[in-house]
Design a protein around this motif. Sequence first.
Motif, PDB file in Angstrom:
ATOM      1  N   TYR A 179      21.661  33.078  69.498  1.00 17.98           N
ATOM      2  CA  TYR A 179      21.519  32.484  68.297  1.00 17.98           C
ATOM      3  C   TYR A 179      22.795  31.485  67.957  1.00 17.98           C
ATOM      4  O   TYR A 179      24.017  31.669  68.242  1.00 17.98           O
ATOM      5  N   ASP A 231      23.138  30.300  64.311  1.00 13.83           N
ATOM      6  CA  ASP A 231      23.779  29.956  63.075  1.00 13.83           C
ATOM      7  C   ASP A 231      23.615  31.617  62.394  1.00 13.83           C
ATOM      8  O   ASP A 231      24.823  32.319  62.772  1.00 13.83           O
ATOM      9  N   ASN A 232      22.577  32.065  62.138  1.00  7.61           N
ATOM     10  CA  ASN A 232      22.725  33.517  61.451  1.00  7.61           C
ATOM     11  C   ASN A 232      21.687  33.989  62.498  1.00  7.61           C
ATOM     12  O   ASN A 232      20.476  33.723  62.701  1.00  7.61           O
ATOM     13  N   PHE A 233      22.112  35.466  62.965  1.00  2.00           N
ATOM     14  CA  PHE A 233      20.943  36.376  63.558  1.00  2.00           C
ATOM     15  C   PHE A 233      19.845  36.781  62.350  1.00  2.00           C
ATOM     16  O   PHE A 233      20.241  37.337  61.449  1.00  2.00           O
ATOM     17  N   ARG A 235      17.913  38.706  60.234  1.00  2.00           N
ATOM     18  CA  ARG A 235      18.081  40.035  59.419  1.00  2.00           C
ATOM     19  C   ARG A 235      17.163  41.113  59.543  1.00  2.00           C
ATOM     20  O   ARG A 235      17.442  42.434  59.514  1.00  2.00           O
ATOM     21  N   HIS A 290      26.336  35.159  69.912  1.00  2.00           N
ATOM     22  CA  HIS A 290      26.321  33.822  69.023  1.00  2.00           C
ATOM     23  C   HIS A 290      26.918  32.700  69.891  1.00  2.00           C
ATOM     24  O   HIS A 290      28.175  32.915  70.658  1.00  2.00           O
TER      25      HIS A 290
END
Length: 617
Positions: A122, A124-126, A128, A147
Amino acid sequence: MQNSNLVDYLKNVLDNLPQDWIKLTTHRLDIYNEELAKTEFLEHFEKLFKDNEFSRSALESLPTAYDYIRLGHPLSSILEWAIAKQNNLKPEQVIGFSSKTMAILAVLRKNHFENKKTQLLYKDNFPRYIDAGIIREVYGYDFDITHIDDKDAILNFKGSNVFINENQELGQLDWQNNIDFFVSIHDDFGSLIHIHNKNADYVSDIQHVRRRETVAITPGDSLKALQILVGRPDEESTTYSTKDNKAKVIDNIKRITDTTAKPLLGSCGLSVQYAIMMGLIHEAQTNYPNKAIKIIVPPNCYGGTNDQARRVAACLKNVDIMDLPVDGDNDMVSSTDMVLNHVAKLDAVPLIIAEIPTNPRVEVPNLKDLKTALTKTRHNPKGEQAVDPIFILDQTFCPNYNFLGDNQILSTVETISYVSGSKFPSGGKCTAGYLVANKKAEYLLDKIETNLKLCDNEATEFQLSILAEQLPSMNQRITAAYKNTREFVEFIKETLPSAKINFVSKDLAAMGFTPSVFSLDLPTKGDTPEERETYKRSLNKKLINRMITEIPGESKYCVSYGQLKGCYWTIPATSTQGTTKEEDKDYIARVSVSPDLDLEKHKAVFAQFVEDEIHSS
């Protein structure tokens, strides 16, 4: 989307959509070829595209796409086809899920059996909602999470690289050769997995996860995605009163089932069942970490149930399947007692799945004796009390029966009950399912809900709106449909006494078991068992063809139950028992009657069939 010919054609298709493409939740068997189900629709659609043919009549004549909304349907198939064309992929290399996570779990499952490593990438953000700990510990899948700032910087990983991208422009892929699977996640309708050419052998396995543990992108959401894809503004988007609808649905389910705990709502019956399976395994691993888990399942029950249970067991070393013979010469009570005695000797955790009434033979066990078998105290080889069974009850065919309330027959057995919402709860208008627990089993709901959410298999806003609309009248419709079914069954008995009919007795109906489905074994002839079986199967097909030909507005060759109107006919061995072992299949006709049909016309056509095919032969 850049291909102007493709865009123009899709716009014309969207302007001429057959209504069944939006509303039908089950396949029409008259235009369904199971062996070609995954290819035939798009092959014919591709020809229409080349001919620039988009009339409604041409679209309506296309063969059924896949089998159910779970595995795929016309609009999800066209969405995948269009995105594949845009990215120079084969249509089968783009697979859509209503769930945001199940596409990823499908790759992890395949690699689990291939002993192949997986890396989830990923930028940006994994996400949630992907609980890595539970996926590793409960599902048994192994993977790394990495990341990256630039996809070109992906290191040479010996395994599968799965790149996860949230809410990017629909259909646009920034493909790299070192990415094996590109998963695009969209808040409005789920996810799409794009499969690199070198991983074509994953297609069938990923499709099977979608068939058995979740659903495809739903028709309404597929339509929304197609409108976005061709650049049309989302002006007609429906706004749902989701909070109010969910409250209404929960209140109605509690009233119908006489339970107090919060019901859980899933995208289909098998989504709910999968949450139950994984939730109970999660609970058992927590409470009994050193004990084996035995999933006890009838070998000839609904094919999706059977297949899913075996798929779950195949993934986990401490989980096995044990057969529970319930139909024909076998009795559910004695089988339950026998298998639970065996599990106690193994000092294992027993999870029992059963349908009441059974499908397709519509049998109900002696419930008092079943309760005795389930609550009997048993001991393991050390003399310690064995683990009590958890009873997982599929009551799709009698969702109005009160099993779980105070002082009811299963109130003292740890029981989770679930229903496929595509039947009576929605009247065939959506696939959503639900589950409830009695007071003894309420403690299990936390783990079940955790796994339902992890799989992102909760009911959609649209599904909640349908259930809120249909559930209040469900019991009334069940009563009316049973009345029609009983009258039809009695007529068949009088008209053709030699036919074998499986339906609930009047005594069982007086107890509250009022299904509106029965199975029919027509009389047969021949010198050998093989000849008699062949003749019976042929006669079943002739009957179905006669009914759907002469009453086309009501009689359908279709897999359904609990529909609002008409009469549906099928042969379970070739539809709902599709993955059941051949020796356990039932080649009998199954008839599902609604509260609204021309019963006198159905009687007349059946009587004429008997005169033409049986009395005159």
